[in-house]
Write a protein that holds these residues in place. Structure first.
Motif, PDB file in Angstrom:
ATOM      1  N   MET B   1       0.872  -1.367  -0.255  1.00  0.00           N
ATOM      2  CA  MET B   1      -0.346  -0.143  -0.184  1.00  0.00           C
ATOM      3  C   MET B   1       1.068   0.713   0.222  1.00  0.00           C
ATOM      4  N   VAL B   2       0.757   2.164  -0.921  1.00  0.00           N
ATOM      5  CA  VAL B   2       1.759   2.819  -1.163  1.00  0.00           C
ATOM      6  C   VAL B   2       0.341   4.929  -1.185  1.00  0.00           C
ATOM      7  N   GLU B   3       0.954   5.651   0.427  1.00  0.00           N
ATOM      8  CA  GLU B   3       0.094   6.469   0.516  1.00  0.00           C
ATOM      9  C   GLU B   3       1.325   7.262   0.550  1.00  0.00           C
ATOM     10  N   LEU B   4       0.599   8.825   0.018  1.00  0.00           N
ATOM     11  CA  LEU B   4       0.942  10.249   0.028  1.00  0.00           C
ATOM     12  C   LEU B   4       1.018  10.783   1.382  1.00  0.00           C
ATOM     13  N   PRO B   5       2.166  11.402   1.818  1.00  0.00           N
ATOM     14  CA  PRO B   5       1.716  11.394   2.831  1.00  0.00           C
ATOM     15  C   PRO B   5       1.293  12.829   3.128  1.00  0.00           C
ATOM     16  N   VAL B   6      -0.099  13.522   4.103  1.00  0.00           N
ATOM     17  CA  VAL B   6      -0.726  14.721   3.758  1.00  0.00           C
ATOM     18  C   VAL B   6      -0.817  15.061   5.329  1.00  0.00           C
ATOM     19  N   MET B  34       1.212   6.148  -7.573  1.00  0.00           N
ATOM     20  CA  MET B  34       0.502   7.185  -7.440  1.00  0.00           C
ATOM     21  C   MET B  34      -0.751   7.125  -8.933  1.00  0.00           C
ATOM     22  N   PHE B  35       0.113   7.733 -10.224  1.00  0.00           N
ATOM     23  CA  PHE B  35       0.180   7.153 -11.183  1.00  0.00           C
ATOM     24  C   PHE B  35      -1.064   5.718 -12.118  1.00  0.00           C
ATOM     25  N   LYS B  36      -0.839   5.164 -11.366  1.00  0.00           N
ATOM     26  CA  LYS B  36      -0.765   3.963 -12.127  1.00  0.00           C
ATOM     27  C   LYS B  36      -2.793   4.002 -11.414  1.00  0.00           C
ATOM     28  N   GLU B  82      -6.065   2.277  -1.566  1.00  0.00           N
ATOM     29  CA  GLU B  82      -5.030   1.773  -1.468  1.00  0.00           C
ATOM     30  C   GLU B  82      -3.556   2.846  -1.727  1.00  0.00           C
ATOM     31  N   ALA B  83      -4.290   3.744  -3.066  1.00  0.00           N
ATOM     32  CA  ALA B  83      -3.060   4.093  -3.409  1.00  0.00           C
ATOM     33  C   ALA B  83      -3.285   5.637  -2.797  1.00  0.00           C
ATOM     34  N   GLY B  84      -4.091   5.855  -1.654  1.00  0.00           N
ATOM     35  CA  GLY B  84      -4.039   7.064  -0.383  1.00  0.00           C
ATOM     36  C   GLY B  84      -4.067   8.585  -1.245  1.00  0.00           C
ATOM     37  N   LEU B  85      -5.301   8.247  -2.712  1.00  0.00           N
ATOM     38  CA  LEU B  85      -5.977   8.750  -2.869  1.00  0.00           C
ATOM     39  C   LEU B  85      -7.632   9.849  -2.969  1.00  0.00           C
ATOM     40  N   LEU B  86      -7.977   8.439  -2.411  1.00  0.00           N
ATOM     41  CA  LEU B  86      -9.139   8.475  -1.138  1.00  0.00           C
ATOM     42  C   LEU B  86      -9.893   7.615  -0.238  1.00  0.00           C
ATOM     43  N   SER B  87     -10.084   8.780   0.842  1.00  0.00           N
ATOM     44  CA  SER B  87     -10.381   7.971   1.782  1.00  0.00           C
ATOM     45  C   SER B  87     -11.989   7.715   2.474  1.00  0.00           C
ATOM     46  N   SER B  88     -12.257   6.396   2.743  1.00  0.00           N
ATOM     47  CA  SER B  88     -13.763   6.048   3.096  1.00  0.00           C
ATOM     48  C   SER B  88     -14.064   6.555   4.784  1.00  0.00           C
ATOM     49  N   GLN B  89     -15.546   6.759   4.382  1.00  0.00           N
ATOM     50  CA  GLN B  89     -15.632   6.750   6.695  1.00  0.00           C
ATOM     51  C   GLN B  89     -17.380   5.824   5.725  1.00  0.00           C
ATOM     52  N   ARG B  90     -18.074   4.717   6.988  1.00  0.00           N
ATOM     53  CA  ARG B  90     -19.104   4.304   6.476  1.00  0.00           C
ATOM     54  C   ARG B  90     -19.907   4.781   7.821  1.00  0.00           C
ATOM     55  N   ARG B  91     -21.288   5.354   7.048  1.00  0.00           N
ATOM     56  CA  ARG B  91     -21.890   6.010   7.931  1.00  0.00           C
ATOM     57  C   ARG B  91     -23.668   4.749   7.474  1.00  0.00           C
ATOM     58  N   GLY B  92     -23.788   4.378   8.934  1.00  0.00           N
ATOM     59  CA  GLY B  92     -25.199   3.804   8.366  1.00  0.00           C
ATOM     60  C   GLY B  92     -25.025   2.693   7.677  1.00  0.00           C
ATOM     61  N   THR B  93     -26.027   2.976   6.510  1.00  0.00           N
ATOM     62  CA  THR B  93     -25.747   1.466   5.113  1.00  0.00           C
ATOM     63  C   THR B  93     -24.968   1.802   4.163  1.00  0.00           C
ATOM     64  N   TRP B  94     -24.812   3.289   3.935  1.00  0.00           N
ATOM     65  CA  TRP B  94     -23.393   3.843   2.686  1.00  0.00           C
ATOM     66  C   TRP B  94     -22.427   4.012   3.306  1.00  0.00           C
ATOM     67  N   VAL B  99     -12.486  12.932  -1.871  1.00  0.00           N
ATOM     68  CA  VAL B  99     -10.428  12.514  -1.942  1.00  0.00           C
ATOM     69  C   VAL B  99     -10.323  14.550  -1.558  1.00  0.00           C
ATOM     70  N   GLU B 100      -9.018  14.018  -1.239  1.00  0.00           N
ATOM     71  CA  GLU B 100      -8.120  15.802  -0.089  1.00  0.00           C
ATOM     72  C   GLU B 100      -7.498  16.340  -1.704  1.00  0.00           C
ATOM     73  N   PRO B 101      -8.213  17.768  -1.397  1.00  0.00           N
ATOM     74  CA  PRO B 101      -7.475  18.868  -2.769  1.00  0.00           C
ATOM     75  C   PRO B 101      -5.685  18.670  -2.139  1.00  0.00           C
ATOM     76  N   SER B 102      -5.502  18.355  -1.673  1.00  0.00           N
ATOM     77  CA  SER B 102      -3.748  18.229  -1.143  1.00  0.00           C
ATOM     78  C   SER B 102      -3.569  16.988  -1.755  1.00  0.00           C
ATOM     79  N   VAL B 103      -4.313  16.136  -1.968  1.00  0.00           N
ATOM     80  CA  VAL B 103      -3.532  15.120  -2.524  1.00  0.00           C
ATOM     81  C   VAL B 103      -3.105  14.742  -4.105  1.00  0.00           C
ATOM     82  N   LEU B 104      -3.995  15.827  -4.846  1.00  0.00           N
ATOM     83  CA  LEU B 104      -4.125  16.271  -5.900  1.00  0.00           C
ATOM     84  C   LEU B 104      -2.855  17.341  -6.755  1.00  0.00           C
TER      85      LEU B 104
END
Lengths: 115, 115
Positions: B1-6, B34-36, B82-94, B99-104
């Motif tokens: 897993m590769v993550e951008l240090p944000v 990241m490009f992949k 896994e590439a660190g481009l998105l984060s996720s959070q479960r809230r109820g059903t969904w 996306v963090e602008p700082s990653v872009l």
């Protein structure tokens, strides 16, 4: 073959920034091809060798020290050329590769919008 | 897993811009990953769906209209996470993706240097 439309002195990104609107299918295919060209570590190092070389240009003889065979170097350089990230010119014995800063700026513009 | 240090409020690119110096082998592996993550058209469109959604966040239920099956959508979202481009959070059903602008901005910085 996918090429970024680069007009002299101008940055013309092919596609809207990913944050501005949902990408169309056609634009996503073009953008994905550009990112794919940079998605291999050896290819990225070759690209970096050219981009960081004096004047943004390097002879193929200057950029072979990336730990792979010469045919593999040629294969990767061809992929980068096909993606529109490098241009090439034969001068005598050697082929010279050049990266246009406007191409890098255009790719960055896809991520964060025009500057 | 590769993550951008944000770091909150800061842009911390993982690697020097490709134009500043020849990339090390280790940095090239991180950058290529990241490009992949953005090198597949469907994945790029899903990423764009999230990036262009209000507040840079979208419920997985909002971004399924890209013409592939739900398991395929899940697979691509996992790769982007896994590439660190998105984060996720479960809230109820969904599950919500963000996306963090700082990653872009950090990715763009790899191409053209910090702004």
């Amino acid at each position: 073959m996918v090429e970024l439309p680069v007009v002299e002195g101008e940055v013309v990104p092919c596609c809207p920034p990913v944050t501005s609107a949902a990408l169309s299918e056609a634009d996503s295919v073009r953008m994905a091809a550009m990112f794919k060209a940079l998605s291999d570590p050896v290819r990225l190092r070759l690209f970096s060798r050219v981009a960081s070389h004096e004047g943004g240009e390097a002879c193929v003889c200057d950029i072979q020290d990336v730990g792979v065979s010469q045919p593999t170097v040629s294969h990767h350089l061809k992929k980068l050329r096909e993606a529109g990230l490098l241009s090439s010119q034969r001068r005598g014995t050697w082929v010279y590769y050049r990266v246009e800063p406007s191409v890098l700026a255009a790719m960055a513009g896809l991520l964060v919008g025009s500057r």
